[in-house]
Write a protein that holds these residues in place. Structure first.
Motif, PDB file in Angstrom:
ATOM      1  N   LEU A 170      -4.032  -4.240  13.472  1.00  0.00           N
ATOM      2  CA  LEU A 170      -4.103  -3.593  12.748  1.00  0.00           C
ATOM      3  C   LEU A 170      -5.600  -2.879  12.648  1.00  0.00           C
ATOM      4  CD1 LEU A 170      -3.013  -2.575  10.204  1.00  0.00           C
ATOM      5  CD2 LEU A 170      -4.086  -3.380   8.806  1.00  0.00           C
ATOM      6  N   GLN A 171      -4.736  -0.935  13.025  1.00  0.00           N
ATOM      7  CA  GLN A 171      -6.242  -0.287  12.995  1.00  0.00           C
ATOM      8  C   GLN A 171      -5.447   0.863  12.665  1.00  0.00           C
ATOM      9  OE1 GLN A 171      -8.297   0.844  16.308  1.00  0.00           O
ATOM     10  NE2 GLN A 171      -8.270   2.656  16.203  1.00  0.00           N
TER      11      GLN A 171
ATOM     12  N   CYS B 133     -10.292   4.161  10.870  1.00  0.00           N
ATOM     13  CA  CYS B 133     -11.577   3.474   9.162  1.00  0.00           C
ATOM     14  C   CYS B 133     -10.604   3.252   8.800  1.00  0.00           C
ATOM     15  CB  CYS B 133     -11.587   5.104   8.687  1.00  0.00           C
ATOM     16  SG  CYS B 133     -11.844   6.476   8.784  1.00  0.00           S
ATOM     17  N   VAL B 134      -9.783   1.794   8.860  1.00  0.00           N
ATOM     18  CA  VAL B 134      -9.246   0.280   8.523  1.00  0.00           C
ATOM     19  C   VAL B 134      -9.171  -0.446  10.138  1.00  0.00           C
ATOM     20  CG1 VAL B 134      -7.745  -0.648   7.361  1.00  0.00           C
ATOM     21  CG2 VAL B 134      -9.119   1.262   6.317  1.00  0.00           C
ATOM     22  N   SER B 135      -9.148  -1.585  10.383  1.00  0.00           N
ATOM     23  CA  SER B 135      -8.753  -2.575  11.311  1.00  0.00           C
ATOM     24  C   SER B 135      -8.232  -3.424  10.304  1.00  0.00           C
ATOM     25  CB  SER B 135      -9.965  -2.296  12.912  1.00  0.00           C
ATOM     26  OG  SER B 135     -11.273  -2.494  11.779  1.00  0.00           O
TER      27      SER B 135
ATOM     28  N   ILE C   1      -0.242  -1.428  14.934  1.00  0.00           N
ATOM     29  CA  ILE C   1       1.051  -1.735  14.080  1.00  0.00           C
ATOM     30  C   ILE C   1       1.427  -3.205  15.031  1.00  0.00           C
ATOM     31  CG2 ILE C   1       2.326  -2.047  12.432  1.00  0.00           C
ATOM     32  CD1 ILE C   1       0.430  -0.607  11.558  1.00  0.00           C
ATOM     33  N   GLU C   2       0.734  -4.494  15.143  1.00  0.00           N
ATOM     34  CA  GLU C   2       1.780  -5.216  15.613  1.00  0.00           C
ATOM     35  C   GLU C   2       1.630  -6.174  14.810  1.00  0.00           C
ATOM     36  OE1 GLU C   2      -1.878  -6.487  18.878  1.00  0.00           O
ATOM     37  OE2 GLU C   2      -1.761  -4.347  20.046  1.00  0.00           O
TER      38      GLU C   2
ATOM     39  N   TYR D 222       8.454  -3.722   2.505  1.00  0.00           N
ATOM     40  CA  TYR D 222       8.241  -4.865   3.634  1.00  0.00           C
ATOM     41  C   TYR D 222       7.247  -3.974   4.910  1.00  0.00           C
ATOM     42  CZ  TYR D 222       7.219  -8.927   6.756  1.00  0.00           C
ATOM     43  OH  TYR D 222       6.537  -9.732   7.668  1.00  0.00           O
ATOM     44  N   SER D 223       8.986  -3.193   5.022  1.00  0.00           N
ATOM     45  CA  SER D 223       9.132  -2.673   6.575  1.00  0.00           C
ATOM     46  C   SER D 223       8.017  -1.373   6.744  1.00  0.00           C
ATOM     47  CB  SER D 223      10.627  -2.572   7.088  1.00  0.00           C
ATOM     48  OG  SER D 223      10.608  -0.594   5.884  1.00  0.00           O
ATOM     49  N   ILE D 224       7.835  -0.976   5.637  1.00  0.00           N
ATOM     50  CA  ILE D 224       6.731  -0.162   5.329  1.00  0.00           C
ATOM     51  C   ILE D 224       5.221  -0.127   6.491  1.00  0.00           C
ATOM     52  CG2 ILE D 224       5.291   1.851   3.863  1.00  0.00           C
ATOM     53  CD1 ILE D 224       7.822   2.480   2.376  1.00  0.00           C
ATOM     54  N   PHE D 225       5.053  -1.650   6.028  1.00  0.00           N
ATOM     55  CA  PHE D 225       3.413  -1.930   6.173  1.00  0.00           C
ATOM     56  C   PHE D 225       4.463  -2.580   7.209  1.00  0.00           C
ATOM     57  CE2 PHE D 225       3.101  -2.310   1.593  1.00  0.00           C
ATOM     58  CZ  PHE D 225       2.445  -1.528   1.030  1.00  0.00           C
ATOM     59  N   THR D 226       4.874  -2.665   7.877  1.00  0.00           N
ATOM     60  CA  THR D 226       4.895  -3.488   9.164  1.00  0.00           C
ATOM     61  C   THR D 226       5.396  -3.474  10.409  1.00  0.00           C
ATOM     62  OG1 THR D 226       7.013  -4.142   8.436  1.00  0.00           O
ATOM     63  CG2 THR D 226       5.046  -5.453   7.958  1.00  0.00           C
TER      64      THR D 226
END
Length: 337
Positions: free
Chosen positions: A248-249, A254-256, A240-241, A221-225
């Motif tokens: 998220l960017q 390229c991803v947001s 990463i907020e 979970y922490s890897i995504f946040t």
């Protein structure tokens, strides 16, 4: 004068939001150079090649020179691209543990040649480790060609979205299509969703994926946040907020998206989009973390993906997220040992 509903369909503007250049009948051109550079990096960097001799990985895109464009005329797409690429690779010999580096050169990737006929040259820095060079020349070359095909497929589908605008009949036909595709660890199901309208109607699909990681749920979970961890596995700066409404960017923009729900160690929901998608169109991504002692099952549901971006979105999650996260977890484990 023709009656309403009759006449040459090339000039009919009924039920069209733009009312200009209908069905792209006139000549239009779109520069794909910047997009292609990002896509080539996405499909090539991080590519892993394993064999009896050892393990190699494409570590970076050292040199990229060339251009790409897509032209539309009379409802048909014409592609032009020419690239000179140099990749860096690094590897470890299985028996000795020796580490070596080298390069992969692709001097002429263009529409004039098939990918199978494109020249690919593998070299290695001086010293031992020719077994790794041989591995890269054989299996490595095969994987590089597969990645180049992924780039060309994305160029002809993902990048061209909106260049040939859908007609009412075309949208109906696309919505009638239902498919089931096999994923990495389970059968991923795809089902048509309701239409999201941004200027023109676009059909969308839902993607389901499931992956098991050798990590407890809180760590995954922490890897995504956590910004630092996201930047490590994505190899790019990131915004990463990790709070409700937070931005998220990733991947150089390229991803947001935006975080809409967070339940620590259990669930993350995002508004998520790729830069090449229609303006302001977002998918809804739900990540569910199922703790299984030392492992975690991650269930992904991605709703609202444009049909033409289905394959590239699946590959993005598989290669840019899941495979890179596995490498990060392994590196963390090796450091602790």
């Amino acid at each position: 004068m023709a009656k309403w509903g009759q006449g040459d369909p090339r000039w009919i503007v009924e039920e069209r939001a733009d009312a200009t250049n209908v069905n792209n009948w006139h000549w239009t051109e779109r520069d794909a150079t910047s997009w292609s550079k990002n896509k080539l990096k996405e499909v090539l960097v991080g590519l892993v090649v394993e064999g009896e001799a050892g393990r190699c990985e494409i570590s970076d895109l050292k040199h990229v020179e060339g251009e790409a464009s897509c032209n539309s005329r009379k409802g048909k797409l014409i592609f032009f691209y020419e690239w000179n690429l140099r990749l860096g690779w690094r590897g470890t010999v299985k028996e000795s543990g020796e580490k070596h580096k080298g390069s992969v050169e692709i001097p002429n990737l263009s529409e004039e040649n098939e990918v199978d006929d494109t020249e690919i040259n593998v070299s290695k820095k001086k010293g031992e480790g020719d077994v790794l060079k041989d591995l890269m020349r054989t299996e490595g070359t095969t994987k590089v060609r597969e990645a180049l095909r992924d780039y060309l497929k994305a160029l002809k589908t993902e990048f061209t979205l909106g260049m040939i605008l859908p007609t009412k009949a075309t949208v109906g036909q696309e919505l009638a299509t239902e498919r089931k595709l096999s994923g990495n660890t389970m059968q991923d199901s795809v089902s048509p969703q309701s239409l999201d309208i941004v200027g023109v109607k676009i059909p969308t699909v839902k993607i389901l994926m499931r992956e098991v990681f050798n990590s407890p749920a809180d760590e995954l979970y922490s890897i995504f946040t956590t910004k630092e961890l996201v930047q490590k596995f994505s190899k790019c700066s990131a915004v990463i907020e990790a709070e409700k409404g937070g931005k998220l960017q990733m991947f150089d923009g390229c991803v947001s998206g935006e975080y809409t729900e967070l339940v620590p160690s259990q669930r993350i929901v995002l508004k998520w989009r790729c830069r090449s998608w229609p303006d302001e169109h977002y998918a809804t991504v739900a990540l569910n973390f199922k703790d299984m002692a030392a492992q975690t099952e991650l269930q992904l549901e991605c709703k609202g993906v444009p049909v033409s971006n289905e394959d590239s979105t699946r590959q993005c999650w598989k290669k840019q997220y899941f495979e890179e996260i596995r490498i990060l977890l392994q590196q963390s484990k090796d450091t602790m040992e």
